[in-house]
Design an enzyme around this catalytic site. Structure first.
Site: not given
Ligand SMILES: *[C@@H]1O[C@H](CO)[C@@H](O)[C@H](O)[C@H]1NC(C)=O
Ligand SMILES: *[C@@H]1O[C@H](CO)[C@@H](O)[C@H](O)[C@H]1NC(C)=O
Length: 468
Positions: A187, A189, A200, A252, A255, A287, A394, A397
């Site tokens: 979720r 963060t 990325w 992609s 992502h 997004r 993180c 993540c």
């Protein structure tokens, strides 16, 4: 905007033509339409449509899959989050509270998972048998004798060199720990800024088969994407062979899926008493809205469906491996283990019944030598991405990044394994084909994430319905 699609997904033009008419009669109106109007009808590079996937996933697959992933076998994932980044000095954001990963206490994880091979190793009086047991259970554990560990490692290496798309995580390392995935959900963060951007960026710029001549950043987060460069970019992408384009689309899609999760489990409110997580529509729009993202958003969502189909196909293909009578989802709880296996097979049969599976035979199909080289390239690039996950600052993540790349890597291993291909379709995978517990857990959990994202798209569609 409608025409932009044509540039990107021109290859299987016939399929494309069927869908390019959408959205041109009337200008999109609601916020929902701006995100979703192009995400309908047929998908590119395959013969499947979004509506079929939505129905199949949201009502038939998703609920059962959730149930399976809550079982002990699938909720505990062993992972080494402390591997140093091999490419640069990482600036860690581990201090962020929402990034923290809470590893399991040793008594939380069922003994069967921790030492599934132990109870056999006592009885086993010969090395080979011991190894075979360990392999079959997909469990390699500290409690194995040193000799056996070596043998298993060697075997793993052998397997690596031929089939694997991921760097094998060193779960033997004393630093590897079990993590309860249910207690550490993917979720929002707050992990962002230059550090997150860099991850990325190197993935898109240095690992997605991008030639020097293309100036436009592949990274959708990068700014300053001029329109003229955009055209160069999409005609370049169109000119790529189907495999390299697929590579880009998988990344992609991953992502996009991660971003759907962050938008759907956003930290909405925080008091000293409690935290409230939920849907943040603004975040989602930023997004994925077609206008706000200059047409990129809907493309990303289509790539998410593409990723879904790839993993779905891998699961249907690997069914015979799980159907072997000696395969168990071993945790030590006999009744539970048998029920879980039944549920697993039920899910896989459901998946097999999906009428519009992706046809992976179009991949690596050309000239034998070239195809081999291409596959090798594809594999090396993907392995490199699994190593980049050790650079994610993180921990939360990093955990989900590692799990999802390993899961996708496992799906690719299934799809393109020579050992599988040689024995398909009638006889199923040969006994040379093997998946470790790590691979199995990551495969299903990774698919669980994508499946959740598809389900969440329906929620966002409803939430955006009345917004302009
Ligand atoms: C692996 O990724 C790193 C970081 O992006 C990059 O510098 C390197 O060239 C990549 N290596 C391969 C073999 O792709
Ligand atoms: C939703 O996300 C946006 C950023 O996209 C942020 O500015 C806003 O505060 C968030 N809303 C809530 C309720 O947290």
């Amino acid at each position: 905007m409608g025409r932009g699609w044509g540039f990107l997904f021109g290859l299987l033009g016939a399929v494309w033509l069927l869908s390019s008419g959408h959205g041109e009669e009337q200008p999109p109106e609601t916020a929902a339409q701006r995100c979703f109007c192009q995400v309908s009808g047929y998908l590119d590079d395959c013969t499947c449509d979004v509506e079929t996937i939505d129905r199949f996933n949201n009502y038939r697959l998703f609920p059962r899959l959730q149930k399976l992933l809550e079982s002990d076998y699938f909720r505990y994932y062993k992972v080494n989050l402390k591997r140093p980044c091999p490419f640069w000095n990482d600036i860690s954001q581990c201090g962020r509270r929402d990034c923290a990963v809470k590893p399991c206490q040793s008594d939380e994880v069922p003994d069967g998972i921790k030492s599934a091979s132990y109870k056999y190793s006592e009885e086993a009086n010969n090395l080979i048998e011991e190894c075979e047991q360990a392999e079959r259970l997909g469990a390699v554990d500290e409690s194995l004798s040193e000799e056996t560990q070596k043998a298993v490692l060697q075997w793993t290496k052998h397997d690596d060199s031929s089939d694997n798309f991921c760097e094998a995580d060193d779960i033997q390392s004393p630093e590897a720990e079990y993590v309860d995935l249910l207690l550490n959900p993917e979720r929002y963060t707050g992990y962002k800024g230059p550090d997150a951007w860099k991850i990325w960026n190197v993935i898109y710029e240095e690992n997605c088969f991008k030639p020097q001549t293309i100036k436009r950043p592949l990274n959708p987060l990068a700014s300053g994407q001029g329109k003229s460069e955009e055209n160069t970019f999409y005609s370049w992408l169109e000119g790529l062979c189907v495999e390299k384009r697929a590579f880009y689309r998988l990344i992609s899609g991953l992502h996009a899926s991660i971003n759907v999760h962050l938008s759907a489990r956003y930290l909405l409110q925080e008091t000293w008493l409690e935290k409230k997580w939920g849907h943040n529509i603004t975040e989602f729009q930023q997004r994925f809205d077609g206008i706000l993202t200059e047409g990129e958003g809907p493309r990303r969502l289509k790539n998410l469906y593409f990723l879904y189909l790839i993993e779905l196909r891998a699961l249907s293909k690997v069914l015979p491996f799980f159907e072997r009578p000696d395969f168990q989802l071993f945790t030590g709880n006999k009744i539970q283990d048998e029920e879980n296996k039944m549920l697993l097979l039920e899910i896989l049969h459901e998946i097999k019944s999906f009428p519009l599976h992706f046809d992976e035979n179009s991949f690596f199909a050309g000239d034998k030598k070239e195809a081999h080289k291409l596959k090798e390239d594809f594999r090396l690039h993907f392995r490199n991405i699994s190593r980049i996950m050790d650079c994610v600052g993180c921990f939360k993540c990093r955990l989900w990044g590692k799990l999802q790349t390993q899961g996708l890597g496992t799906a690719l291993k299934i799809l393109f394994s020579e050992k599988l291909i040689a024995n398909m379709p009638e006889s199923g995978p040969s006994y040379e084909f093997h998946l470790t517990r790590q691979e199995i857990v990551s495969l299903f959990n990774a698919f669980g994430r994508i499946s959740t994202s598809v389900k969440e798209l329906e929620n966002f569609r409803n939430l955006l319905q009345n917004i302009h």
